[in-house]
Design a protein around this motif. Structure first.
Motif, PDB file in Angstrom:
ATOM      1  N   ASP A 142       0.839  -1.192   0.000  1.00 49.04           N
ATOM      2  CA  ASP A 142       0.000   0.000   0.000  1.00 49.04           C
ATOM      3  C   ASP A 142       0.885   1.258   0.000  1.00 49.04           C
ATOM      4  OD1 ASP A 142      -1.608   2.248   1.235  1.00 49.04           O
ATOM      5  OD2 ASP A 142      -3.143   0.696   1.068  1.00 49.04           O
ATOM      6  N   PRO A 143       0.609   2.227  -0.880  1.00 47.84           N
ATOM      7  CA  PRO A 143       1.441   3.431  -0.934  1.00 47.84           C
ATOM      8  C   PRO A 143       1.287   4.347   0.278  1.00 47.84           C
ATOM      9  CG  PRO A 143      -0.446   3.674  -2.391  1.00 47.84           C
ATOM     10  CD  PRO A 143      -0.462   2.257  -1.874  1.00 47.84           C
ATOM     11  N   HIS A 144       0.242   4.137   1.062  1.00 48.46           N
ATOM     12  CA  HIS A 144       0.013   4.975   2.237  1.00 48.46           C
ATOM     13  C   HIS A 144       0.862   4.557   3.434  1.00 48.46           C
ATOM     14  CE1 HIS A 144      -3.728   5.372  -0.137  1.00 48.46           C
ATOM     15  NE2 HIS A 144      -3.698   6.615   0.298  1.00 48.46           N
ATOM     16  N   ASP A 145       1.068   3.238   3.605  1.00 44.89           N
ATOM     17  CA  ASP A 145       1.755   2.767   4.812  1.00 44.89           C
ATOM     18  C   ASP A 145       2.630   1.538   4.593  1.00 44.89           C
ATOM     19  OD1 ASP A 145      -0.096   0.719   4.482  1.00 44.89           O
ATOM     20  OD2 ASP A 145      -1.251   1.226   6.278  1.00 44.89           O
ATOM     21  N   GLY A 146       2.731   1.056   3.354  1.00 43.83           N
ATOM     22  CA  GLY A 146       3.577  -0.094   3.059  1.00 43.83           C
ATOM     23  C   GLY A 146       2.979  -1.436   3.418  1.00 43.83           C
ATOM     24  N   ALA A 147       1.758  -1.465   3.948  1.00 44.17           N
ATOM     25  CA  ALA A 147       1.150  -2.726   4.355  1.00 44.17           C
ATOM     26  C   ALA A 147       1.035  -3.669   3.160  1.00 44.17           C
ATOM     27  CB  ALA A 147      -0.232  -2.483   4.958  1.00 44.17           C
ATOM     28  N   GLU A 148       1.292  -4.937   3.421  1.00 43.38           N
ATOM     29  CA  GLU A 148       1.254  -5.943   2.360  1.00 43.38           C
ATOM     30  C   GLU A 148      -0.179  -6.347   2.034  1.00 43.38           C
ATOM     31  OE1 GLU A 148       2.884 -10.450   1.430  1.00 43.38           O
ATOM     32  OE2 GLU A 148       3.823  -9.285   3.023  1.00 43.38           O
ATOM     33  N   ASN A 149      -0.470  -6.349   0.740  1.00 46.21           N
ATOM     34  CA  ASN A 149      -1.720  -6.863   0.180  1.00 46.21           C
ATOM     35  C   ASN A 149      -2.983  -6.134   0.626  1.00 46.21           C
ATOM     36  OD1 ASN A 149      -0.406  -8.687  -1.481  1.00 46.21           O
ATOM     37  ND2 ASN A 149      -0.389 -10.259   0.102  1.00 46.21           N
ATOM     38  N   THR A 150      -2.846  -4.931   1.164  1.00 49.99           N
ATOM     39  CA  THR A 150      -4.009  -4.085   1.402  1.00 49.99           C
ATOM     40  C   THR A 150      -3.751  -2.788   0.654  1.00 49.99           C
ATOM     41  OG1 THR A 150      -3.050  -3.166   3.415  1.00 49.99           O
ATOM     42  CG2 THR A 150      -4.521  -5.037   3.676  1.00 49.99           C
ATOM     43  N   VAL A 151      -4.415  -2.628  -0.477  1.00 51.29           N
ATOM     44  CA  VAL A 151      -4.131  -1.496  -1.342  1.00 51.29           C
ATOM     45  C   VAL A 151      -5.314  -0.537  -1.326  1.00 51.29           C
ATOM     46  CG1 VAL A 151      -3.578  -0.784  -3.684  1.00 51.29           C
ATOM     47  CG2 VAL A 151      -2.660  -2.937  -2.781  1.00 51.29           C
ATOM     48  N   ALA A 152      -5.136   0.594  -0.649  1.00 52.76           N
ATOM     49  CA  ALA A 152      -6.186   1.605  -0.604  1.00 52.76           C
ATOM     50  C   ALA A 152      -6.024   2.543  -1.796  1.00 52.76           C
ATOM     51  CB  ALA A 152      -6.094   2.394   0.696  1.00 52.76           C
ATOM     52  N   PRO A 153      -7.129   2.913  -2.432  1.00 51.99           N
ATOM     53  CA  PRO A 153      -7.043   3.859  -3.548  1.00 51.99           C
ATOM     54  C   PRO A 153      -6.533   5.222  -3.084  1.00 51.99           C
ATOM     55  CG  PRO A 153      -9.261   2.928  -3.353  1.00 51.99           C
ATOM     56  CD  PRO A 153      -8.484   2.482  -2.165  1.00 51.99           C
ATOM     57  N   ILE A 154      -6.069   5.992  -4.053  1.00 54.21           N
ATOM     58  CA  ILE A 154      -5.596   7.347  -3.784  1.00 54.21           C
ATOM     59  C   ILE A 154      -6.797   8.287  -3.926  1.00 54.21           C
ATOM     60  CG2 ILE A 154      -4.005   9.160  -4.518  1.00 54.21           C
ATOM     61  CD1 ILE A 154      -2.649   6.519  -3.535  1.00 54.21           C
ATOM     62  N   THR A 155      -7.063   9.063  -2.912  1.00 51.12           N
ATOM     63  CA  THR A 155      -8.127  10.058  -2.989  1.00 51.12           C
ATOM     64  C   THR A 155      -7.701  11.143  -3.963  1.00 51.12           C
ATOM     65  OG1 THR A 155      -8.740   9.592  -0.692  1.00 51.12           O
ATOM     66  CG2 THR A 155      -9.517  11.683  -1.630  1.00 51.12           C
ATOM     67  N   SER A 156      -8.602  11.507  -4.848  1.00 49.22           N
ATOM     68  CA  SER A 156      -8.299  12.523  -5.852  1.00 49.22           C
ATOM     69  C   SER A 156      -7.741  13.781  -5.191  1.00 49.22           C
ATOM     70  CB  SER A 156      -9.563  12.859  -6.646  1.00 49.22           C
ATOM     71  OG  SER A 156      -9.239  13.722  -7.703  1.00 49.22           O
TER      72      SER A 156
END
Length: 179
Positions: A142-156
């Protein structure tokens, strides 16, 4: 130079602005980095100091020698909606996609950091492609916190903020879990 080669595949999104940091972090973690940008990533790299890291673009001609040693690992930072879906579908119509498809086929350790806005991440192909890549052994961070296999979308409108908060150490943690 080390004995470990890292391909850093870069797609065109705000996180591409941190590629120079990735090159430095790769070297600090004992890797020889090679940057492989998509065409859309090129403007993001224009003003970055990548040191002497080779930037590999376009396919080589039949008379040219190979331009890189085999990869020991691949980091795709960031990976966009278009590239992620094309990769998961096995499309190898650009040099970066050929590199990614070959990495899957050779079981090269790979970490990808998806970077897509909520409207694109809501498309059914996105979830299917994430599932294909997970099944193939790609670690999605995840680009927000590096967590593996939990990918949160980027808020516009928050791409630059997310990029500024990104830590390359997250990628190397996934590539070197025992270290």
């Amino acid at each position: 130079m080390t004995n470990r080669t890292l391909y850093i595949v870069v797609c065109g999104a705000p996180l591409a602005s941190r590629t120079a940091d990735g090159v430095k972090a790769a070297r600090a973690n004992g890797w020889d980095p090679y940057v492989i940008p998509t065409e859309a990533a090129m403007p993001w790299l224009a003003d970055q100091d990548l040191g002497n890291a080779p930037v590999i673009t376009g396919n080589r001609t039949p008379d040219q020698p190979k331009r890189t040693p085999p990869a020991d690992a691949v980091a795709v930072v960031p990976i966009t909606f278009n590239t992620l879906n094309a990769w998961a579908n096995g499309n190898a119509n650009t040099y970066p996609l050929t590199t990614l498809c070959a990495a899957l086929g050779s079981h090269t350790p790979t970490v990808a950091v998806p970077f897509a806005k909520h409207d694109l991440a809501g498309h059914p192909a996105w979830l299917a492609s994430l599932a294909v890549l997970r099944y193939a052994g790609v670690i999605l961070a995840d680009p927000h916190d590096g967590a593996e296999n939990t990918v949160a979308p980027i808020t516009s409108g928050t791409g630059e903020t997310v990029a500024n908060g990104f830590r390359w150490e997250w990628v190397f943690h996934h590539l070197n879990p025992a270290e």
